[in-house]
Design a protein around this motif. Structure first.
Motif, short mmCIF file in Angstrom:
data_model
loop_
_atom_site.label_atom_id
_atom_site.label_comp_id
_atom_site.label_asym_id
_atom_site.label_seq_id
_atom_site.Cartn_x
_atom_site.Cartn_y
_atom_site.Cartn_z
N MET A 1 16.62 14.70 -5.26
CA MET A 1 16.08 13.65 -6.13
C MET A 1 15.09 14.27 -7.13
SD MET A 1 13.82 10.32 -5.08
CE MET A 1 12.54 11.37 -4.42
N GLN A 2 15.29 13.99 -8.42
CA GLN A 2 14.42 14.53 -9.45
C GLN A 2 13.19 13.64 -9.59
OE1 GLN A 2 16.23 14.87 -13.27
NE2 GLN A 2 14.50 15.96 -14.17
N THR A 3 12.03 14.25 -9.55
CA THR A 3 10.78 13.50 -9.67
C THR A 3 9.95 14.05 -10.81
OG1 THR A 3 9.67 14.95 -8.08
CG2 THR A 3 10.72 12.96 -7.21
N SER A 4 9.04 13.22 -11.30
CA SER A 4 8.18 13.64 -12.40
C SER A 4 6.96 14.38 -11.87
CB SER A 4 7.74 12.42 -13.21
OG SER A 4 6.87 11.63 -12.42
N ALA A 5 6.28 15.08 -12.77
CA ALA A 5 5.07 15.80 -12.39
C ALA A 5 3.99 14.84 -11.92
CB ALA A 5 4.57 16.63 -13.57
N VAL A 6 3.91 13.66 -12.55
CA VAL A 6 2.91 12.67 -12.15
C VAL A 6 3.17 12.19 -10.73
CG1 VAL A 6 1.97 10.39 -12.65
CG2 VAL A 6 2.52 11.94 -14.53
N GLU B 1 8.51 3.82 -17.37
CA GLU B 1 8.66 2.69 -16.47
C GLU B 1 9.14 3.07 -15.09
OE1 GLU B 1 12.31 3.88 -18.33
OE2 GLU B 1 10.39 3.28 -19.20
N GLY B 2 9.43 4.33 -14.85
CA GLY B 2 9.82 4.77 -13.52
C GLY B 2 11.30 4.92 -13.38
N GLY B 3 12.04 3.87 -13.57
CA GLY B 3 13.48 3.93 -13.51
C GLY B 3 13.99 4.42 -12.19
N THR C 1 5.76 4.95 -11.36
CA THR C 1 5.68 3.76 -12.22
C THR C 1 4.28 3.55 -12.77
OG1 THR C 1 5.36 2.42 -10.22
CG2 THR C 1 7.61 2.62 -11.06
N ALA C 2 3.40 2.99 -11.94
CA ALA C 2 2.06 2.62 -12.42
C ALA C 2 1.25 3.83 -12.87
CB ALA C 2 1.30 1.87 -11.32
N VAL D 1 1.88 12.32 -4.83
CA VAL D 1 2.30 12.54 -3.45
C VAL D 1 1.52 13.69 -2.83
CG1 VAL D 1 4.24 13.24 -1.99
CG2 VAL D 1 4.59 11.57 -3.82
N ARG D 2 1.31 14.76 -3.60
CA ARG D 2 0.57 15.92 -3.08
C ARG D 2 -0.86 15.53 -2.71
NH1 ARG D 2 1.23 21.05 -6.69
NH2 ARG D 2 3.36 20.55 -6.03
N CYS D 3 -1.51 14.77 -3.59
CA CYS D 3 -2.88 14.34 -3.29
C CYS D 3 -2.92 13.40 -2.08
CB CYS D 3 -3.49 13.65 -4.50
SG CYS D 3 -3.79 14.75 -5.91
#
Length: 741
Positions: free
Chosen positions: A1-6, A719-721, A283-284, A11-13
């Motif tokens: 699954m491709q995720t964004s840096a944000v 928007e996340g998508g 998203t948010a 998740v890391r924090c």
């Protein structure tokens, strides 16, 4: 699954919350240390401009050609309440000794000295003590003026004697005290408690409501610490602290509000903590990032204006905005991971807990707005245009000392000065600088000028001084009344436009008019020059950013138009209340005939920045639904239904924060607070719940129009998508199931 840096950062924090909190603890400790050690020396009460209008040219010439000039900046009026001026000799002698010992005091005049004319009142009961203050030789008049005021008030406390002081440095002293009082009263006693009440009503739980407030406080502490460090290298106005606190509360609460609400919504839908935080990151949190960028872009325009106060305000808002975004992307996920479902603790009685999702109330509201979109758009837009019409009568100008509270040191001193020395000296006289060698032609022109001003009732006595090198002539003319009043401005305008050209006709000599009133006029003209430039700059950059975010030319254009309508309405209402006085007494505001020059450009930048915040949050939710359904009407209804309560709550928080400014005594802050509060109220109600949904339904698929030649723009998926959907699909917990820690 491709995720964004944000999303990966969130998740890391969340997976390493204590490590994240440790890093932020170090940052906060360093910020507190820098504030304690450096903030006092980082801020100044003086404003300056980085261009060179005529008033500044004249001031620089005086400073250069009169190196040993002792210019009186303060006047102390000492009056005997039961005798004559002669009875004051011993009191004045002690006062002069105390004044001379204060830091930044260069010289103290003696009203009883031989040849000291005009320093005893006509009724023989009062004397005038001139005080020269400047910062030559490393002295600090800003710190010293407090000692000067204390010495004067010490004399005033004695029986049978009244003592007051007024002048340039005293005015700065009062502005500092009043601004600090306004900050404490408006933000700490009103804005912060009111924001907490709104948060409690929005979340319905004490812990959930406390999280955004803690994020805001952390952001403010770090931003003030950064400002303290930067202030060592460049001039920063002391007003930056007011701005950092106000915008820190507004943005810190807003950004945390959106992320926390989304977290609670996803937890209520059945996701575990990390999965819910991952969805928030997709998203948010991404919306927060781009909303923060739009906020910064809108405020960059103020940095263009060559004014240290406006640049300081912009810098403070930008720094606290960036810090707030960083806190929302790192500190907030870690906090949510540690709290988990404990965020629901401390339920408020009779207030339902909100878990996100669509609000039936807001869905019904948007349904009414979109039922007849054409009528809705025409009526709502017409109302906003009607509210904006008074802006055509907007007049700008400095408020001046007479708009300060009547019990301030400067006000009482100025009243005593004009009462006992009605035709004598005044602080901040008009200064006419003739930059030419002394000659009969120059002397004759100066004589003609003195004759003209002597016949003008708005001017008082004049004096002529020649520089030691005889290469400059200085004519100082008393300006009657408050130097920042409309009367004084009109007098200086006549001096520049009529008297000087007539008197110096045929004389080859540059002539400049300087002094407080001349500088105020030039400053207003400077802001008027830069306002359209700032507006164009902000509109262009905001359009380009939204174009990149939403891959549509229609949505950015509509956002710009709607934000202009809300800003225009705020301008118009500000003119109605402050200039025309409609409802000013009822609202506890002060009517004056002008608006502070910096307020319009500041209001535009800040209002546009905050309005774009809400636009990004709303449109990202609408587009998220549109990508899933392809139905514009349903997407609009869902977007407003899901965000209406949160956006309204967020806007209400900012409204009460800036209403706190309007509760203060400084007229400029009253105008700023009123303008921001009114505009954001309009934006969160009429714009977001009426015009945005109605116009989007009216435009339909055209909302998402992007010309083929712009297809190369990257897909940012704010928007996340797919990222958010993938996180939900990975969860097999059914909706509505029990949420476990």
């Amino acid at each position: 699954m491709q995720t964004s840096a944000v999303q990966r950062l969130a998740v890391r924090c969340a997976r390493h919350p204590w490590r994240t909190l440790a890093v932020w603890s170090v940052v906060l400790a360093l910020a507190l240390l820098s504030s304690a050690m450096l903030l006092g020396s980082a801020l100044t009460t003086e404003g300056s401009i980085k261009s060179e209008p005529d008033s500044l040219k004249g001031f620089n010439l005086i400073d250069d050609r009169f190196p040993a000039r002792n210019e009186v900046t303060e006047y102390v009026v000492v009056r005997s309440e039961s005798g004559t001026a002669a009875d004051l000799r011993a009191t004045v002698a002690r006062l002069r000794t105390d004044l001379a010992a204060a830091d930044g005091v260069k010289d103290v005049g003696d009203p009883f000295a031989t040849g000291a004319g005009g320093l005893v009142s006509q009724d023989g009961t009062a004397v005038l003590v001139p005080v020269v203050m400047n910062d030559d030789g490393g002295a600090d008049p800003t710190a010293g003026i407090a000692d000067v005021v204390d010495a004067v008030e010490g004399v005033d406390a004695q029986d049978g004697v009244a003592a007051t002081i007024t002048g340039q440095w005293t005015l700065g002293y009062d502005f500092t005290l009043v601004s600090q009082h306004d900050l404490e009263k408006g933000e700490m006693q009103f804005g912060l408690p009111a924001a907490l009440v709104v948060l409690l009503l929005v979340f319905g739980a004490v812990v959930a409501a406390s999280v955004p407030l803690l994020m805001a406080v952390a952001s403010i502490v770090v931003a003030v610490g950064v400002s303290a460090v930067v202030g060592q290298a460049t001039d920063l106005s002391f007003f930056i602290v007011n701005m950092v606190i106000a915008m820190g509360l507004a943005l810190g609460i807003d950004y945390s509000l959106f992320v926390t609400s989304r977290f609670r919504e996803e937890r209520h839908a059945g996701l575990d903590r990390l999965a819910a935080i991952a969805v928030c990151g997709a998203t948010a949190s991404k919306a927060v990032l781009f909303s923060g960028l739009s906020f910064v872009v809108a405020l960059l325009g103020m940095l263009l204006v060559p004014d240290t106060v406006l640049r300081s305000l912009a810098f403070g808002a930008i720094v606290v905005g960036l810090v707030t975004v960083a806190a929302a992307l790192t500190l907030l996920p870690a906090t949510l991971a540690l709290l988990g479902d404990r965020i629901e603790r401390g339920r408020i009685p009779f207030v339902p807990r909100q878990h996100g999702g669509e609000s039936p109330f807001w869905r019904r509201a948007v349904g009414r707005a979109t039922k007849r979109p054409v009528v809705t758009v025409v009526v709502a837009s017409g109302l906003l245009v009607l509210l904006a019409l008074p802006v055509l009568g907007l007049r700008t100008g400095s408020a001046g000392l007479t708009t300060l509270p009547s019990d301030t040191v400067t006000q009482r001193g100025f009243a005593a000065l004009t009462t006992y020395f009605p035709q004598g000296v005044r602080p901040s006289p008009a200064q006419v600088v003739v930059d030419a060698p002394s000659s009969p032609q120059v002397a004759a022109a100066v004589a003609r000028l003195e004759e003209r001003v002597a016949a003008d009732p708005d001017f008082g006595p004049s004096t002529v001084t020649t520089a030691p090198g005889e290469d400059l002539t200085l004519v100082e003319v008393v300006v009657e009344g408050d130097p920042a009043s409309s009367r004084a401005s009109a007098a200086i305008t006549r001096l520049r436009r009529d008297y000087i050209p007539t008197a110096f006709d045929g004389v080859d000599a540059p002539v400049y008019v300087t002094g407080t009133t001349a500088f105020d006029i030039d400053y207003a003209a400077l802001i008027d020059h830069w306002l359209p430039i700032v507006i164009t700059f902000v509109l262009t950059l905001s359009f380009l950013l939204l174009l990149l975010v939403f891959r549509s030319v229609v949505l950015p254009l509509k956002a710009v138009v709607l934000n202009l309508l809300s800003v225009g309405a705020a301008y118009g209402l500000m003119v109605l209340v402050f200039q025309d006085g409609h409802g000013a007494d009822l609202l506890g505001l002060r009517q004056i005939d002008r608006v502070e020059p910096w307020v319009p450009v500041f209001l535009f930048s800040v209002l546009f920045a905050l309005s774009m915040d809400y636009h990004v949050f709303l449109l990202t939710r609408i587009k998220e639904r549109y990508l899933a359904t392809g139905d514009t009407v349903d997407a609009v209804a869902h977007g407003v239904g899901a965000t209406g309560r949160i956006i309204t709550g967020a806007a209400l928080i900012i409204v009460v924060v800036f209403v706190g400014f309007a509760q203060g005594d400084l007229v400029g802050f009253q105008q700023m607070g009123f303008g921001v509060a009114v505009a954001l109220f309009i934006d969160a109600t009429l714009i977001r719940t009426v015009l945005v949904p109605a116009s989007m339904v009216l435009l339909g698929r055209w909302n998402w129009y992007l010309p083929g030649w712009l297809e190369w723009l990257p897909e940012l998926h704010v928007e996340g998508g797919a990222e958010g959907e993938a996180e939900r699909d990975a969860q097999v917990v059914p909706t509505g199931s029990a949420i476990r820690q």
